[in-house]
Design a protein around this motif. Structure first.
Motif, mmCIF file in Angstrom:
data_model
loop_
_atom_site.group_PDB
_atom_site.id
_atom_site.type_symbol
_atom_site.label_atom_id
_atom_site.label_comp_id
_atom_site.label_asym_id
_atom_site.label_seq_id
_atom_site.Cartn_x
_atom_site.Cartn_y
_atom_site.Cartn_z
ATOM 1 N N UNK A 45 7.226 2.257 -9.364
ATOM 2 C CA UNK A 45 6.955 2.148 -7.767
ATOM 3 C C UNK A 45 8.232 3.045 -7.126
ATOM 4 N N UNK A 46 9.366 2.810 -7.648
ATOM 5 C CA UNK A 46 10.513 3.320 -7.005
ATOM 6 C C UNK A 46 10.404 4.929 -7.140
ATOM 7 N N UNK A 47 9.930 5.254 -8.104
ATOM 8 C CA UNK A 47 9.875 6.860 -8.311
ATOM 9 C C UNK A 47 8.694 7.389 -7.300
ATOM 10 N N UNK A 48 8.048 6.620 -6.683
ATOM 11 C CA UNK A 48 6.921 7.179 -5.530
ATOM 12 C C UNK A 48 7.777 7.159 -4.211
ATOM 13 N N UNK A 49 8.988 6.663 -3.981
ATOM 14 C CA UNK A 49 9.366 6.443 -2.736
ATOM 15 C C UNK A 49 10.146 8.007 -2.204
ATOM 16 N N UNK A 50 9.451 8.582 -1.276
ATOM 17 C CA UNK A 50 9.953 9.887 -0.822
ATOM 18 C C UNK A 50 11.302 9.782 -0.105
ATOM 19 N N UNK A 51 11.422 9.147 0.837
ATOM 20 C CA UNK A 51 12.385 8.900 1.791
ATOM 21 C C UNK A 51 12.983 7.718 1.885
ATOM 22 N N UNK A 225 2.226 5.081 4.400
ATOM 23 C CA UNK A 225 1.491 6.011 3.804
ATOM 24 C C UNK A 225 2.457 7.571 3.528
ATOM 25 N N UNK A 226 3.198 7.497 4.730
ATOM 26 C CA UNK A 226 4.220 8.517 4.797
ATOM 27 C C UNK A 226 5.344 8.799 4.118
ATOM 28 N N UNK A 227 5.767 7.485 3.330
ATOM 29 C CA UNK A 227 7.074 7.458 2.781
ATOM 30 C C UNK A 227 6.800 7.044 1.159
ATOM 31 N N UNK A 228 5.582 6.826 0.933
ATOM 32 C CA UNK A 228 5.139 6.549 -0.473
ATOM 33 C C UNK A 228 4.322 7.376 -1.077
ATOM 34 N N UNK A 229 4.686 8.406 -1.924
ATOM 35 C CA UNK A 229 3.698 9.329 -2.539
ATOM 36 C C UNK A 229 2.428 8.816 -2.891
ATOM 37 N N UNK A 230 1.319 9.567 -2.593
ATOM 38 C CA UNK A 230 -0.035 9.318 -3.192
ATOM 39 C C UNK A 230 -0.325 10.220 -4.401
ATOM 40 N N UNK A 231 -1.387 9.505 -5.087
ATOM 41 C CA UNK A 231 -2.189 10.280 -6.184
ATOM 42 C C UNK A 231 -3.563 9.795 -6.251
ATOM 43 N N UNK A 232 -4.310 10.771 -5.176
ATOM 44 C CA UNK A 232 -5.736 10.052 -4.908
ATOM 45 C C UNK A 232 -6.568 10.066 -6.422
ATOM 46 N N UNK A 233 -6.245 11.227 -7.292
ATOM 47 C CA UNK A 233 -7.114 11.064 -8.480
ATOM 48 C C UNK A 233 -7.028 9.842 -9.439
ATOM 49 N N UNK A 234 -5.697 9.437 -9.392
ATOM 50 C CA UNK A 234 -5.480 8.186 -10.264
ATOM 51 C C UNK A 234 -5.746 7.083 -9.525
ATOM 52 N N UNK A 235 -5.671 6.998 -8.123
ATOM 53 C CA UNK A 235 -6.517 5.823 -7.220
ATOM 54 C C UNK A 235 -7.793 5.727 -7.547
ATOM 55 N N UNK A 236 -8.452 6.974 -7.365
ATOM 56 C CA UNK A 236 -10.046 6.913 -7.824
ATOM 57 C C UNK A 236 -10.344 6.399 -8.935
ATOM 58 N N UNK A 237 -9.472 6.850 -10.135
ATOM 59 C CA UNK A 237 -9.995 6.429 -11.626
ATOM 60 C C UNK A 237 -9.505 4.970 -11.674
#
Length: 243
Positions: A45-51, A225-237
């Motif tokens: 989770x921490x790796x997804x934090x952008x700012x 949504x603006x500070x945590x990186x998304x991964x739409x393909x993984x979320x869909x899976x």
């Protein structure tokens, strides 16, 4: 140039959604081994934090009692205060239950609720924003292929605390159970940290379940949504029950 403008635009939206002196949103994570660096979703989770900054304070074997008595909660609070003092909007996730439920610790559901309430109120007093997270499911199955569940009473208690305090909660227990049941026993074992360990996560498991946490959080608190990186393909899976 387009990328820079886009990044600035989204960062501006994030700051607008969560006004802070620094313009950053930070996180501190409190929990047992299913959050901790060794075997939990926290580092993923921490790796997804952008700012901003993300501190993973999860500790293996922790209960809501030992986490405080062992000084681990103090580390979370000190990091929270550091983030708040520099002007960051700061969220603190609180996830316990795996060890609290064990009879040897003699922690009742009522005590569990009181302990979660204490932790959440301390976060609020320190200027942070608590988020209750229900326990990550274990990946043990009955012989008929049904996922076993011993954590539901603890998850329900955690949710009741969040509702009473009127703070956000993430039902990771329900979401992770749905996903693990969908992929089945064989696929679920691919996330074990070591053979036959159906509680802790290896690197693949950390990616999957941190994505689930991130998606639950950005759904509950849309501005993130603006500070945590998304991964739409993984979320869909994940939503389709695929691995």
């Amino acid at each position: 140039m387009l990328k820079k403008i886009s990044t600035l635009f989204f960062l501006t939206l994030a700051v607008s959604a969560f006004p802070s002196k620094s313009g950053n949103v930070s996180f501190a994570l409190a929990g047992d081994s299913t959050t901790a660096t060794q075997g939990g979703w926290g580092d993923g989770f921490c790796s997804l934090v952008k700012n901003g900054t993300c501190f993973n304070g999860g500790h293996n074997g922790a209960t809501t009692v030992s986490f405080v008595e062992g000084g681990y909660w103090n580390s979370v609070i000190q990091n929270l205060k550091t983030f708040v003092d520099r002007g960051d909007k700061t969220f603190v996730t609180i996830q316990f239950g795996h060890n609290d439920q064990k009879p040897k610790y003699n922690i009742t559901l009522g005590t569990f609720a009181s302990n979660l309430t204490y932790l959440a109120n301390q976060v609020i007093s320190a200027g942070g924003h608590p988020v209750i997270v229900t326990s990550l499911t274990r990946r043990a199955f009955a012989s008929n292929g049904t996922l076993l569940d011993t954590l539901e009473p603890w998850a329900e208690t955690a949710i009741s605390v969040a509702k009473k305090l009127q703070i956000p909660y993430l039902d990771l227990h329900k979401k992770s159970m749905k996903y693990v049941q969908a992929i089945g026993f064989d696929a679920a074992q691919r996330f074990n940290m070591v053979a036959n360990d159906t509680t802790h996560l290896n690197s693949d498991g950390k990616i999957i379940f941190s994505r689930i946490v991130a998606d639950l959080l950005t759904k509950k608190v849309p501005g993130l949504r603006y500070v945590i990186a998304s991964n739409h393909s993984l979320s869909e899976k994940i939503s389709k029950g695929e691995i």
